[in-house]
Design a protein around this motif. Structure first.
Motif, short mmCIF file in Angstrom:
data_model
loop_
_atom_site.label_atom_id
_atom_site.label_comp_id
_atom_site.label_asym_id
_atom_site.label_seq_id
_atom_site.Cartn_x
_atom_site.Cartn_y
_atom_site.Cartn_z
N ASP A 150 2.55 55.86 -8.62
CA ASP A 150 2.59 55.77 -7.16
C ASP A 150 2.33 54.35 -6.67
OD1 ASP A 150 3.22 58.41 -6.70
OD2 ASP A 150 1.12 59.06 -6.57
N GLN A 200 7.46 53.85 -11.04
CA GLN A 200 7.62 54.61 -12.28
C GLN A 200 8.08 53.75 -13.45
OE1 GLN A 200 9.95 58.17 -12.12
NE2 GLN A 200 8.78 59.08 -10.45
N ARG A 220 10.27 65.34 -11.28
CA ARG A 220 10.18 66.10 -10.03
C ARG A 220 10.07 65.15 -8.84
NH1 ARG A 220 7.80 69.74 -13.51
NH2 ARG A 220 8.35 71.92 -13.18
N SER A 221 9.24 64.14 -8.98
CA SER A 221 9.05 63.20 -7.88
C SER A 221 10.35 62.51 -7.52
CB SER A 221 7.99 62.16 -8.28
OG SER A 221 7.81 61.21 -7.25
N ARG A 222 11.12 62.13 -8.53
CA ARG A 222 12.40 61.46 -8.27
C ARG A 222 13.36 62.38 -7.50
NH1 ARG A 222 14.22 58.15 -13.73
NH2 ARG A 222 12.18 57.24 -14.21
N THR A 268 12.27 63.16 -3.93
CA THR A 268 12.49 62.00 -3.06
C THR A 268 13.95 61.88 -2.66
OG1 THR A 268 10.64 60.79 -4.06
CG2 THR A 268 12.30 59.49 -2.91
N SER A 301 2.73 65.60 -4.56
CA SER A 301 3.42 66.50 -5.49
C SER A 301 3.38 65.97 -6.92
CB SER A 301 4.87 66.70 -5.05
OG SER A 301 5.57 65.48 -5.04
N ALA A 302 3.54 64.65 -7.10
CA ALA A 302 3.49 64.09 -8.45
C ALA A 302 2.10 64.28 -9.06
CB ALA A 302 3.85 62.60 -8.42
#
Length: 415
Positions: free
Chosen positions: A80, A84, A134-136, A139, A352-353
């Protein structure tokens, strides 16, 4: 695979998830998370073979989980802050080096404490591919897709990601078993190191990598850290920890069972019986009626795990072990998808991450600690006593399902 439209027009109104990620992203993200799923079992197999003790092997696996539980969420926080790409590149390099160090230490004439230290470093440096994937995707969906299609695409994608995690985590031990049987106990650890250097690095360099956010952006989008301690979220973490306990107790007791028959390296292959049913039923979750809500699924599929573990606790032949593994597999896959679904729904804004990293670390910690305890029990009390432990772990998954039912009884999360 996420069921999104395949129109690749750059026009914003017709943008799709595939148009931003490319089709190759999805198989890349799956293979990149395979080393994570291989590590605990690979370490167990390596140490049991090199040191001749299920107890020492289990303790080594426990050190992997401890390292991941302590450092894993910090890796997510680093992503964050710094982005990444640099976080994953540093993590991949460190993890490959730690795996190589462990492979050497396991066979070297040195104290077992050095082996445990190397195992801790392996867990602490494991690249957190799953939560970052998931984060990618979240987003991309929330910031680049049309508002009318974003919710459905997000729901489908999260379901796909949960299923991909479950399949990889179940079949990772099968890969370990095949490599150990064909090449030797060192092969799974070496294979995980190679996969990390190749595929995790490729995942890090992919164009979808989420860049670092400024301090102002973090302040505007992050919910308070205290929201991570909400009971509904904590019961979700505890539930997936219980699933990790099931993985660890089943695999280690199975290893002890097969070691008593002179075939310890084949335990990972036999474990694939559970993986087959688990994968089939995990993929079938998309076909379930909406009236079969997540609350009911948690109870029903944890009950299936209890039934399978009951059979395993009484099994005296390979045939009965296979039957118990098959029944357990029916519950494991859908339960993991269900708990990840709750985790995604209950993630505080901008966290979420972090939540996904907590879930991933919890399942690895559960698997590792269970491997350590089960190995010690197998050494001191015998195989029959070790075979009873999966039933205890299964009981925790059912208990957390009951607690979740009570906590969500009158809220919108009782979907």
């Amino acid at each position: 695979m996420p069921q999104v439209e395949t129109n690749n027009s750059p026009d914003t109104k017709r943008a799709t998830l595939f148009s931003h990620t490319g089709f190759a992203y999805f198989p890349l993200a799956i293979v990149a998370r395979l080393p994570f799923a291989m590590v605990v079992v690979g370490v167990l197999t390596l140490i049991v073979s090199s040191r001749g003790s299920v107890e020492i092997g289990g303790l080594g696996s426990a050190m992997v989980g401890l390292g991941s539980a302590i450092v894993g969420p910090l890796i997510g926080a680093a992503a964050d802050r710094f982005g990444q790409r640099p976080t994953l590149l540093v993590s991949a390099a460190a993890n490959s080096a730690a795996l190589g160090l462990l492979a050497w230490a396991a066979y070297a004439d040195i104290s077992v404490w050095w082996v445990f230290a190397a195992a801790f470093c392996v867990g602490a440096s494991v690249p957190q591919v799953s939560p970052m994937s998931r984060s990618r995707l979240v987003t991309i969906i929330t910031s680049r897709l049309p508002a009318d299609r974003a919710p459905r695409t997000l729901s489908t994608t999260l379901a796909y990601e949960s299923t991909a995690d479950e399949i990889v985590f179940v079949f990772g031990p099968v890969v370990v078993g095949v490599l150990a049987t064909v090449l030797g106990a060192w092969a799974p650890v070496a294979g995980a190191a190679v996969l990390t250097l190749v595929f995790v690095v490729a995942f890090a360099l992919h164009r979808t990598a989420v860049p670092a956010r400024t301090r102002a952006e973090r302040a505007a989008t992050l919910a308070p850290a205290g929201d991570l301690l909400r009971p509904t979220l904590l019961v979700t973490v505890l539930g997936i920890f219980g699933v990790g306990l099931v993985f660890g107790t089943v695999l280690t007791s199975l290893t002890a069972f097969m070691q008593a028959r002179g075939e310890a390296e084949a335990a990972g292959v036999l474990y694939g019986v559970m993986g087959l049913g688990s994968a089939i039923f995990a993929l079938s979750v998309a076909l379930f009626s909406t009236r079969f809500t997540l609350r009911y699924r948690w109870l029903v599929f944890s009950a299936c795990i209890v039934a399978g573990a009951t059979v395993l606790s009484q099994a005296e032949t390979v045939g009965w072990v296979i039957a118990g593994l098959a029944l357990t597999g029916i519950g494991i896959g859908p339960l993991l998808v269900t708990i990840y679904g709750f985790g995604a729904a209950r993630s505080p804004e901008g966290r979420s991450a972090t939540v996904m990293t907590m879930l991933g670390s919890a399942i690895m910690l559960g698997q590792s600690l269970a491997a350590g305890v089960t190995g010690a029990v197998a050494e001191s009390q015998g195989v029959a006593a070790a075979q009873f432990l999966p039933l205890c772990a299964a009981g925790l998954t059912l208990a957390t399902g009951i607690a979740n039912w009570a906590l969500t009884r009158t809220t919108a999360e009782a979907r």
